[in-house]
Design a protein around this motif. Structure first.
Motif, PDB file in Angstrom:
ATOM      1  N   VAL A 127      33.671 -22.533  81.380  1.00 41.19           N
ATOM      2  CA  VAL A 127      32.582 -22.234  80.443  1.00 41.19           C
ATOM      3  C   VAL A 127      32.923 -22.746  79.048  1.00 41.19           C
ATOM      4  O   VAL A 127      32.077 -23.333  78.355  1.00 41.19           O
ATOM      5  N   VAL A 128      34.157 -22.543  78.618  1.00 32.38           N
ATOM      6  CA  VAL A 128      34.579 -22.966  77.278  1.00 32.38           C
ATOM      7  C   VAL A 128      34.611 -24.488  77.167  1.00 32.38           C
ATOM      8  O   VAL A 128      34.119 -25.070  76.188  1.00 32.38           O
ATOM      9  N   LEU A 129      35.183 -25.154  78.173  1.00 27.77           N
ATOM     10  CA  LEU A 129      35.316 -26.609  78.114  1.00 27.77           C
ATOM     11  C   LEU A 129      33.976 -27.330  78.271  1.00 27.77           C
ATOM     12  O   LEU A 129      33.786 -28.418  77.721  1.00 27.77           O
ATOM     13  N   TYR A 130      33.045 -26.729  79.018  1.00 27.86           N
ATOM     14  CA  TYR A 130      31.768 -27.386  79.302  1.00 27.86           C
ATOM     15  C   TYR A 130      30.593 -26.645  78.657  1.00 27.86           C
ATOM     16  O   TYR A 130      29.474 -26.701  79.158  1.00 27.86           O
ATOM     17  N   TRP A 131      30.850 -26.007  77.533  1.00 27.91           N
ATOM     18  CA  TRP A 131      29.780 -25.228  76.906  1.00 27.91           C
ATOM     19  C   TRP A 131      28.600 -26.110  76.507  1.00 27.91           C
ATOM     20  O   TRP A 131      27.436 -25.675  76.571  1.00 27.91           O
ATOM     21  N   ARG A 132      28.879 -27.352  76.120  1.00 26.57           N
ATOM     22  CA  ARG A 132      27.779 -28.250  75.745  1.00 26.57           C
ATOM     23  C   ARG A 132      26.901 -28.562  76.954  1.00 26.57           C
ATOM     24  O   ARG A 132      25.670 -28.651  76.839  1.00 26.57           O
ATOM     25  N   THR A 133      27.524 -28.733  78.115  1.00 24.61           N
ATOM     26  CA  THR A 133      26.758 -29.002  79.337  1.00 24.61           C
ATOM     27  C   THR A 133      25.865 -27.822  79.669  1.00 24.61           C
ATOM     28  O   THR A 133      24.673 -27.994  79.971  1.00 24.61           O
ATOM     29  N   GLY A 164      15.930 -32.960  85.036  1.00 24.81           N
ATOM     30  CA  GLY A 164      17.364 -33.031  85.270  1.00 24.81           C
ATOM     31  C   GLY A 164      18.031 -31.664  85.232  1.00 24.81           C
ATOM     32  O   GLY A 164      18.925 -31.371  86.033  1.00 24.81           O
ATOM     33  N   ALA A 165      17.604 -30.813  84.299  1.00 22.36           N
ATOM     34  CA  ALA A 165      18.174 -29.475  84.182  1.00 22.36           C
ATOM     35  C   ALA A 165      17.839 -28.628  85.406  1.00 22.36           C
ATOM     36  O   ALA A 165      18.687 -27.890  85.926  1.00 22.36           O
ATOM     37  N   TRP A 166      16.607 -28.752  85.880  1.00 19.64           N
ATOM     38  CA  TRP A 166      16.201 -27.998  87.065  1.00 19.64           C
ATOM     39  C   TRP A 166      16.944 -28.479  88.305  1.00 19.64           C
ATOM     40  O   TRP A 166      17.327 -27.679  89.163  1.00 19.64           O
ATOM     41  N   ARG A 167      17.186 -29.793  88.412  1.00 20.49           N
ATOM     42  CA  ARG A 167      17.949 -30.305  89.565  1.00 20.49           C
ATOM     43  C   ARG A 167      19.399 -29.839  89.514  1.00 20.49           C
ATOM     44  O   ARG A 167      20.007 -29.555  90.545  1.00 20.49           O
ATOM     45  N   LEU A 174      24.816 -25.465  77.648  1.00 25.29           N
ATOM     46  CA  LEU A 174      23.780 -25.325  76.623  1.00 25.29           C
ATOM     47  C   LEU A 174      22.655 -26.317  76.859  1.00 25.29           C
ATOM     48  O   LEU A 174      21.465 -25.973  76.734  1.00 25.29           O
ATOM     49  N   ALA A 175      23.018 -27.550  77.225  1.00 20.73           N
ATOM     50  CA  ALA A 175      21.994 -28.573  77.504  1.00 20.73           C
ATOM     51  C   ALA A 175      21.143 -28.184  78.697  1.00 20.73           C
ATOM     52  O   ALA A 175      19.922 -28.407  78.702  1.00 20.73           O
ATOM     53  N   VAL A 176      21.770 -27.573  79.718  1.00 23.62           N
ATOM     54  CA  VAL A 176      21.004 -27.141  80.896  1.00 23.62           C
ATOM     55  C   VAL A 176      20.042 -26.019  80.520  1.00 23.62           C
ATOM     56  O   VAL A 176      18.872 -26.013  80.926  1.00 23.62           O
ATOM     57  N   ILE A 177      20.524 -25.062  79.734  1.00 24.40           N
ATOM     58  CA  ILE A 177      19.673 -23.926  79.337  1.00 24.40           C
ATOM     59  C   ILE A 177      18.476 -24.407  78.519  1.00 24.40           C
ATOM     60  O   ILE A 177      17.328 -24.009  78.771  1.00 24.40           O
ATOM     61  N   THR A 178      18.743 -25.269  77.537  1.00 28.51           N
ATOM     62  CA  THR A 178      17.633 -25.777  76.729  1.00 28.51           C
ATOM     63  C   THR A 178      16.724 -26.677  77.564  1.00 28.51           C
ATOM     64  O   THR A 178      15.496 -26.716  77.357  1.00 28.51           O
TER      65      THR A 178
END
Length: 266
Positions: free
Chosen positions: A58-64, A78-81, A66-70
């Motif tokens: 979670v810490v290392l991939y927080w940007r990923t 892409g986020a839904w897939r 966050l991008a999925v949530i937004t």
């Protein structure tokens, strides 16, 4: 040996092995046997400290994340897939794990099962590495639905201690055409719901009796596994990108043989 020192050692073992294709559960079982402790006594501890390693993802991939949530909020395909693939790959292990929970638990105390699984798994890695076809699928969201489901079923092999959840997931993905880094990252992300579910189930089952291992020791193991896993994940991706999974295969084979030899003479 002081119990807090055992907690630190097991935390290190968990942090090092959770995301490598070498089986963290198997190594914890072997570590318990090597230290002379009853695996049943440390069973809850061994499961819960895996959340420390999960937190590292979670810490290392927080940007990923966050991008999925937004992306979900703005309805980006892409986020839904991404979420769809994690869910469908998680479900087989969740369902089969609940059905076969007692059978799986019966294997958790067997160091011999772990040793043989390490050897067989190492050979399997070498075979897949040698015979895998083109790996052109890059990105978790780009994995086709049918392949995500197949990876989920392959992950279920990790219910045998020593097989390795990450190893089964990664090799399954690579054999289905997913490139190495994406396969490794998919195994990281898939570990979150899988391990969270296993931890919640274990805590619920033992809610009235946590055994002699208290929350203080669990906390030590949790923190140590988080710190170590954070370092190991970065190193693992660098090795996989440059050298593939061969080094881990040979490690498994040597470790399995050494474990069998030690179990035979102890």
């Amino acid at each position: 040996m002081p119990l807090f020192l055992v907690a630190i050692i097991l935390g290190i073992v968990e942090g090092v092995t959770e995301f490598l294709p070498v089986s963290s559960t198997g190594h914890l079982i072997l570590a318990n046997a090597l230290l002379g402790f009853d695996p049943e006594t440390w069973k809850v501890f061994n499961v819960v400290i895996q959340l420390g390693a999960m937190l590292a993802v979670v810490v290392l991939y927080w940007r990923t994340f966050l991008a999925v949530i937004t992306g979900l909020a703005s309805r980006q395909p892409g986020a839904w897939r991404f979420v769809r693939n994690l869910l469908v790959a998680f479900l087989p292990a969740a369902i089969i794990g609940l059905v076969l929970h007692k059978q799986v638990e019966a294997l958790l105390g067997s160091a011999h099962v772990v040793a043989w699984a390490l050897i067989v798994g190492g050979i399997a890695i070498l075979v897949v590495e040698r015979n895998a076809g083109e790996q052109s699928i890059a990105g978790v969201a780009e994995i086709p639905l049918t392949k995500a489901v197949s990876i989920g079923f392959i992950q279920c092999l990790a219910m045998i201690p020593g097989v390795s959840r990450s190893g089964a997931t990664i090799l399954g993905a690579v054999s289905l055409g997913v490139e190495r880094r994406t396969a490794a990252e998919f195994s990281f992300f898939l570990a979150l719901p899988t391990m969270l579910g296993a931890t919640v189930l274990e805590l619920y089952k033992n809610r009235h009796d946590m055994g002699p291992i208290g929350l203080d020791l669990i906390g030590i193991g949790f923190v140590v596994s988080f710190i170590v896993a954070t370092v190991v994940i970065k190193a693992f991706l660098a090795i996989v990108t440059k050298r593939g999974f061969g080094p881990f295969a040979w490690y498994r084979i040597v470790a399995g043989i050494a474990a069998l030899a030690w179990l035979g003479i102890r």
